[in-house]
Design a protein around this motif. Structure first.
Motif, short mmCIF file in Angstrom:
data_model
loop_
_atom_site.label_atom_id
_atom_site.label_comp_id
_atom_site.label_asym_id
_atom_site.label_seq_id
_atom_site.Cartn_x
_atom_site.Cartn_y
_atom_site.Cartn_z
N ALA A 1 36.05 16.57 56.89
CA ALA A 1 35.88 17.07 58.25
C ALA A 1 35.51 15.92 59.19
CB ALA A 1 34.82 18.17 58.27
N TRP A 2 34.43 15.17 58.82
CA TRP A 2 34.03 14.09 59.72
C TRP A 2 34.98 12.91 59.63
CZ3 TRP A 2 32.69 9.46 57.45
CH2 TRP A 2 32.37 9.49 56.09
N LYS A 3 35.65 12.74 58.50
CA LYS A 3 36.65 11.69 58.43
C LYS A 3 37.85 12.01 59.31
CE LYS A 3 35.44 10.08 53.78
NZ LYS A 3 35.93 9.85 52.40
N THR A 4 38.21 13.28 59.39
CA THR A 4 39.28 13.68 60.31
C THR A 4 38.87 13.44 61.76
OG1 THR A 4 40.00 15.38 58.75
CG2 THR A 4 40.72 15.61 61.03
N PHE A 5 37.60 13.66 62.07
CA PHE A 5 37.10 13.40 63.41
C PHE A 5 37.24 11.92 63.76
CE2 PHE A 5 33.52 11.91 65.96
CZ PHE A 5 33.71 12.63 67.12
N ILE A 6 36.81 11.06 62.86
CA ILE A 6 36.90 9.62 63.14
C ILE A 6 38.35 9.18 63.23
CG2 ILE A 6 36.32 7.33 62.24
CD1 ILE A 6 33.83 8.52 61.02
N ASN A 7 39.18 9.73 62.39
CA ASN A 7 40.61 9.38 62.44
C ASN A 7 41.22 9.81 63.77
OD1 ASN A 7 43.17 8.54 60.87
ND2 ASN A 7 43.67 10.58 61.63
N THR A 8 40.79 10.97 64.28
CA THR A 8 41.29 11.42 65.58
C THR A 8 40.86 10.49 66.69
OG1 THR A 8 41.19 13.71 64.78
CG2 THR A 8 41.42 13.38 67.16
N VAL A 9 39.63 9.99 66.62
CA VAL A 9 39.17 9.02 67.62
C VAL A 9 40.04 7.78 67.58
CG1 VAL A 9 37.23 7.60 68.36
CG2 VAL A 9 36.82 9.91 67.51
N ARG A 10 40.36 7.32 66.38
CA ARG A 10 41.21 6.14 66.27
C ARG A 10 42.62 6.42 66.81
NH1 ARG A 10 38.46 5.38 60.99
NH2 ARG A 10 37.18 3.48 61.18
N VAL A 11 43.15 7.61 66.53
CA VAL A 11 44.51 7.93 66.98
C VAL A 11 44.57 8.02 68.50
CG1 VAL A 11 46.30 9.71 66.96
CG2 VAL A 11 45.16 9.07 64.83
N THR A 12 43.59 8.67 69.11
CA THR A 12 43.57 8.75 70.57
C THR A 12 43.42 7.38 71.21
OG1 THR A 12 41.20 9.23 70.47
CG2 THR A 12 42.70 11.11 70.60
N THR A 13 42.62 6.52 70.57
CA THR A 13 42.47 5.17 71.10
C THR A 13 43.78 4.41 71.01
OG1 THR A 13 40.14 5.16 70.42
CG2 THR A 13 41.17 3.03 70.90
N ALA A 14 44.48 4.57 69.90
CA ALA A 14 45.76 3.89 69.75
C ALA A 14 46.81 4.43 70.71
CB ALA A 14 46.26 4.03 68.31
N ALA A 15 46.72 5.73 71.04
CA ALA A 15 47.68 6.33 71.96
C ALA A 15 47.28 6.16 73.41
CB ALA A 15 47.83 7.82 71.64
N HIS A 16 46.17 5.48 73.66
CA HIS A 16 45.66 5.24 75.02
C HIS A 16 45.41 6.57 75.74
CE1 HIS A 16 46.38 0.95 74.69
NE2 HIS A 16 47.59 1.22 74.21
N LEU A 17 44.79 7.50 75.03
CA LEU A 17 44.42 8.78 75.60
C LEU A 17 42.91 8.85 75.75
CD1 LEU A 17 46.68 11.23 73.53
CD2 LEU A 17 47.19 10.15 75.73
#
Length: 1118
Positions: free
Chosen positions: A835-851
């Motif tokens: 659950a929290w690993k998915t959260f951190i991964n989402t933060v990384r994905v949004t950062t990479a997508a410049h969102l």
């Protein structure tokens, strides 16, 4: 290799799946099915069987074994499992054979029919072109306006303006008829006529609004025809039948209106009963009425040729027209001489002549004298105009050869109370205005070009009458376009009638609405041959027939609207008798028509129905033009003589005529239609009919998306395009619905909203779950009143699904630029470490997508839409510049009613080398240019603040994370460990806050268990004394000893700010916004990252962690 054998056998329909119930007639048909088998299997058949033995097990989906139906329909075996959704062509054609059994394209119609219920075989429509199209149209076109008002229109407007009025109205209906023919031939037109065309072309909102307006227009048209029939009855057929009479001239109008109301109500009741009994009786009477109309029209043209031989006359006094009713004594002068004989003795004449007994000539006043003078005496006081002018008679119908058309070319509009005058006659003087008590012919209304347009237009509205019968016609597609050809003859008749009346009838008689100048006869009747009664009787039956047609068509139109269920409260009017006759709709129609009867004035009712008809014609033209321009693949009308320019020209003429005839009636009609439109939009049933508005929306959306692709959006146009990530539980319920509430409160920016979720599994197997999840999201969006879209992705892993959703959501320039996701609640005690690993991964994905990323923590404590914050502050901790997201988001939140009363405070951090006073001034100036009202405060951070508190919290979390990974504690043990750590944290916080001022004093030493990871991955526990003061040497030493789990300097800086954040924003009852730092690049420190965020927000109830997308979202420029 065995060869494949194809066997073609006869077909039976009883066993075909999905067809026996829907196609009862298909059993009489035959077909063939191909059987697939190998030659070897055929050769292995039972040798003892006969030649007609069946092949059993080698066929696909064979379930019949060796029965007689073994060969049945096996040529379609590959499609056998899809027969319920993809029926055979033969069954489809059988259903299409009679279009009345075909659904109208709406899913609701299909759901309303029970598959197993056997419906009664209804009688197929049998009405043809003559009874269903020509006859209703002729009765409405050659109706009340033609016989009662066309001569009056020509007399007031003149021949030229009269031709203009007729030409404009005829052009309007002709262009509408062209558009209507195109729509009618573009598919099946069942019951509903014009409503069906508009609703299926422009959508249920426009269709319902215009359909109800057209229904009201048709109903008021019935009232108008009834009033016309009663006017003919009381004024020309049986004047003595009047119930109410007035001895004073001022009360004659009111008495006539009351008579119209009484007789009109009785006539409406009788007609309604006749329609209720059955339409077949109406059709039988319609033929008789139509014959009377045709005879009347022929008599007018014949009378125009022979009327010059014995024309009627009009009486005038000077220029003023005298009412023929006032010449009751037959004397057409002021006085007359009569012979007075002497009295005789014993009744005998004496034989001798006596001059005294000679007869004397005496002067006696006439009946007209008594109307203009104060008494019958010759020396009585009289009206000056009466004394100075003399009586004259003129021909009411001079004839075609008289040249009277030269006088009737120009308009002669009158005001109410003006006397109808003949301009070519001379008068000795201009006297005072005439009194209403004098026997002149007066104008009862003020006439103008606009008024005459509104009164005349109903005479050309017959094109829609046949469409009300569309459900009763044999083939509406074939019959309706044929109506356009006689429309040219109808237009020609109206135009020639204007010229004929202007060339044959004197202007005085033309301007006399009720025929008072011609002894109370119908003006157009004086032109008829051989007798005026031909026109009187013919016009009476024509108006009665037109009224019956309106009372028959209007209920059917209302019934069609009610059956579509777009207006809930009209649902009851969709029911009727067993044969389908709209009984309840007829009752409502009669009640509404009674309102028109109570108006009791033909000239007041005509403009009302003119507005409703013009609005209907406008939208018919709009529907045709829109479909033509959109070039929808379904737009394939058989009628090819149309063009979008003609449709828009007709629409323009309709709109112009609405405001020309009566601008206030036009506004009232539009307001009524608008109210119905909004009611259907908010309370009506949702329908999907493939209307043109949807096609227009698609074209507009495509155009807008292409325009957005031309370049990146400017900072001034930035608004949050939100992608809300929701998580569903095992029962498909949303875990944090308050996230959507928070997103709806951000919608002051009016941006895009996409609500998404991820369903774990395989798409082929989890498609049903995805649909259920999508419906759950839609229901929640409706509940929270969020306008947007929902998206459900099926993926094996949630983190992959979220990544795919962030990459693929949106289209073109309408892609999300902000992601809203919830904080992983109780992530320490969670059994699922993903659950929290998915959260951190989402933060990384949004950062990479410049969102941009918004993470509301403690979302359950955020206010709902029904719980506005009465007070409090929205605190913004502006630590690093993120493009202005921290400035803009509180502003957007305060646009919502929940946050409107909250204040805004902005905190920024100053280091030792910064000038805090100047920073505060600069920040206040910056906010002023941004047009944002907020309080400004600068928090000074000293180097000594990075002291024991920061070090203790950092080291404690690193050690705890390592310990949990190595020991792999159970859930209960983790909860105990978390509680222990929390107690220690509280003690450390109190100690560090209390020792902030002791910069040069070493703190007390504490024992703390730590765990370190060795090179080989092993673990060992030991105790270490930790000194509370942070120095460079200790920092270097600790960094060298814990190189595998080192803490970034930015985290330590933020941790050092935590006491300030808690002390400043703990009382902020609204919310606190802070910058969300990015996760470490090394994934081994992910758990430390979560711990840092927990410490950073500990002690705050409502926290919004914000991470900018890397672009500017706010500007000081306009």
């Amino acid at each position: 290799m065995a060869s494949v054998r194809f066997t073609v056998t006869p077909t039976k329909a009883e066993d075909l799946p999905g067809l026996s119930d829907t196609s009862p007639d298909i059993s009489s048909r035959s077909g063939a099915r191909v059987r697939f088998g190998s030659r070897e299997s055929v050769n292995r058949s039972d040798p003892l069987s006969d030649g007609n033995s069946k092949i059993s097990s080698v066929y696909i989906n064979n379930t019949h074994g060796g029965d007689d139906d073994d060969f049945y329909d096996k040529n379609l075996a590959l499609f056998e499992e899809e027969m319920d959704t993809r029926p055979k062509v033969s069954s489809l054609l059988n259903r299409l054979a009679n279009y009345t059994n075909l659904t109208q394209g709406a899913r609701e119609h299909e759901e309303a029919e029970n598959i197993g219920e056997k419906k009664k075989a209804g009688k197929s429509p049998q009405m043809g072109t003559f009874m269903g199209v020509y006859l209703p149209c002729l009765q409405n076109i050659f109706g009340v306006i033609l016989f009662l008002r066309l001569t009056w229109v020509v007399g007031n407007a003149g021949v030229l303006q009269g031709l203009c009025i007729v030409f404009i109205c005829c052009c309007c209906t002709l262009l509408t008829a062209i558009s209507m023919s195109a729509i009618a031939t573009n598919g099946v037109v069942p019951a509903g006529g014009a409503y069906f065309m508009i609703s299926r072309s422009l959508g249920p909102e426009f269709g319902g609004a215009v359909g109800l307006c057209f229904y009201l227009g048709t109903t008021f048209a019935g009232a108008m025809y009834i009033l016309g029939a009663i006017e003919i009855l009381l004024m020309y057929i049986a004047p003595k039948a009047a119930i109410f009479e007035s001895k004073h001239p001022d009360g004659e109008g009111a008495a006539m209106l009351n008579n119209m109301r009484v007789y009109g109500s009785v006539c409406l009741l009788l007609m309604s009963l006749l329609v209720f009994v059955g339409v077949k009786y109406v059709n039988k009477l319609a033929s008789i009425f139509l014959a009377c109309v045709i005879v009347s029209i022929v008599s007018i043209y014949v009378g125009a040729l022979v009327s010059a031989f014995k024309p009627p006359t009009c009486a005038c006094w000077g220029k003023r027209t005298i009412s023929g009713h006032q010449l009751c004594d037959g004397q057409c002068s002021k006085t007359f001489l009569f012979c007075a004989l002497p009295a005789l003795e014993n009744g005998t004449m004496t034989p001798t002549f006596d001059p005294s007994l000679a007869p004397a000539l005496l002067e006696k006043t006439t009946y007209i004298w008594e109307q203009f003078c104060q008494g019958p005496e010759v020396n009585a006081s009289c009206d000056e105009y009466f004394l100075s002018n003399n009586f004259s008679r003129i021909n009411a119908i001079p004839g075609l050869a008289s040249g009277i058309i030269s006088e009737n070319l120009w308009s002669s509009y009158l005001s109410r109370g003006d006397v109808v005058e003949k301009r070519s006659l001379s008068s000795s003087r201009d006297a005072q205005p005439a009194s209403i008590e004098q026997p002149y012919v007066f104008a009862d209304v003020t006439t103008s070009f606009t008024l005459l347009v509104g009164i005349f237009f109903p005479s050309v509205t017959g094109i829609m009458v046949g469409f009300n019968w569309s459900g009763d016609l044999k083939d509406a597609q074939r019959l309706h376009p044929h109506r356009d050809h006689p429309r040219h003859r109808h237009h020609l008749h109206h135009l020639t009638s204007v010229v004929l009346f202007g060339a044959c009838i004197d202007g005085v008689a033309l301007r006399d609405k009720f025929g008072d100048s011609v002894n109370g006869q119908l003006v157009v009747g004086t032109l008829a041959w051989p007798s005026p009664w031909v026109i009187v009787i013919g016009s009476f039956f024509s108006t009665c027939g037109a009224g019956l047609q309106s009372l028959t068509g209007a209920p059917r139109l209302l019934q069609a609207i009610a059956k579509d269920n777009i207006i809930p409260f009209l649902r009851v009017f969709g029911h009727g008798k067993a044969n389908g006759e709209p009984t309840w709709a007829l009752l409502l129609t009669a009640l509404i028509a009674e309102l028109g009867i109570l108006i009791a004035s033909l000239d007041l009712v005509a403009p009302i129905l003119t507005m409703f008809f013009l609005m209907c014609y406008l939208f018919v033209n709009l529907a045709c033009g829109l479909q033509t321009l959109l070039r929808s693949p379904n737009w394939r009308p058989r009628f090819s003589y149309y063009h979008w320019t003609l449709s828009f020209l007709g629409m323009t003429i309709c709109l112009a005529l609405m405001f020309i005839s009566s601008w206030y009636y036009a506004i009232a009609a539009m307001v009524i239609a608008g109210m119905i439109y909004k009611y259907i939009e908010y309370h009506g049933a949702e329908k999907e009919w493939g209307d043109g508005i949807r096609g227009l929306s698609l074209s507009a959306a495509r155009y807008a998306l292409l325009r957005l692709e031309e370049g990146p959006p400017h900072t001034k146009n930035w608004r949050p395009q939100v992608l809300v990530l929701l998580k569903l539980d095992e029962d498909a319920h949303v875990k944090s619905p308050r996230l959507l509430t928070f997103a709806s409160q951000l919608k002051a920016g009016k941006g895009l909203t996409i609500v998404g979720t991820v369903v774990s599994g395989n798409f082929l197997q989890s498609y049903g779950e995805a649909l259920a999840a999508e419906q759950t999201l839609k229901h929640l969006m409706d509940k929270e009143r969020v306008k947007g879209f929902c998206q459900c992705i099926v993926a094996q892993k949630p983190r992959e699904g979220i990544s795919h959703m962030i990459q693929s959501s949106g289209l073109g320039g309408m892609k999300p630029n902000t992601v809203v996701m919830g904080w992983p609640h109780a992530w320490r005690q969670s059994e699922d470490p993903q659950a929290w690993k998915t959260f951190i991964n989402t933060v990384r994905v949004t950062t990479a997508a410049h969102l941009a990323l918004l993470v509301p923590k403690n979302i359950s404590l955020f206010p709902s839409n029904s719980e506005p914050c009465a007070e409090g502050y929205i605190d913004v901790w502006w630590i690093v510049h993120d493009g202005g997201m921290l400035m803009l988001l509180p502003f957007l939140l305060r646009q919502h009613k929940v946050w409107r009363k909250c204040g805004m405070r902005i905190f920024t951090v100053a280091q030792m080398e910064d000038n805090s006073i100047q920073m505060k001034k600069d920040l206040a100036t910056f906010l002023y240019h941004l047009r944002i009202e907020a309080e400004v405060e600068v928090v000074e951070m000293h180097d000594s603040d990075i002291s024991a508190y920061t070090y203790e919290r950092t080291l404690m979390m690193e050690q705890r994370s390592q310990m949990l990974r190595q020991m792999r504690l159970s859930k209960s043990d983790r909860e105990k460990e978390a509680q222990l750590v929390k107690d220690r944290n509280s003690m450390l916080r109190l100690t560090s806050i209390g020792s902030d001022d002791d910069d040069d004093t070493d703190g007390a030493e504490r024992d703390r268990p730590t765990s370190a990871a060795g090179g080989g991955g092993g673990s060992a526990e030991h105790h270490r004394r930790v000194q509370m003061t942070w120095t460079k040497e200790k920092s270097s030493q600790h960094r060298a000893m814990h190189s595998g789990c080192s803490t970034p300097e930015g985290f330590r800086d933020m941790l050092s700010m935590r006491p300030s954040i808690v002390s400043k924003s703990h009382d902020a009852s609204a919310s606190s916004c802070s910058t969300l730092p990015g996760p470490p690049r090394n994934t081994e420190g992910d758990e430390n990252y979560m711990e840092f965020l927990e410490v950073l927000t500990e002690g705050l109830e409502r926290v919004l962690l914000v991470r900018g997308g890397g672009s500017e979202v706010i500007t000081i420029y306009s």
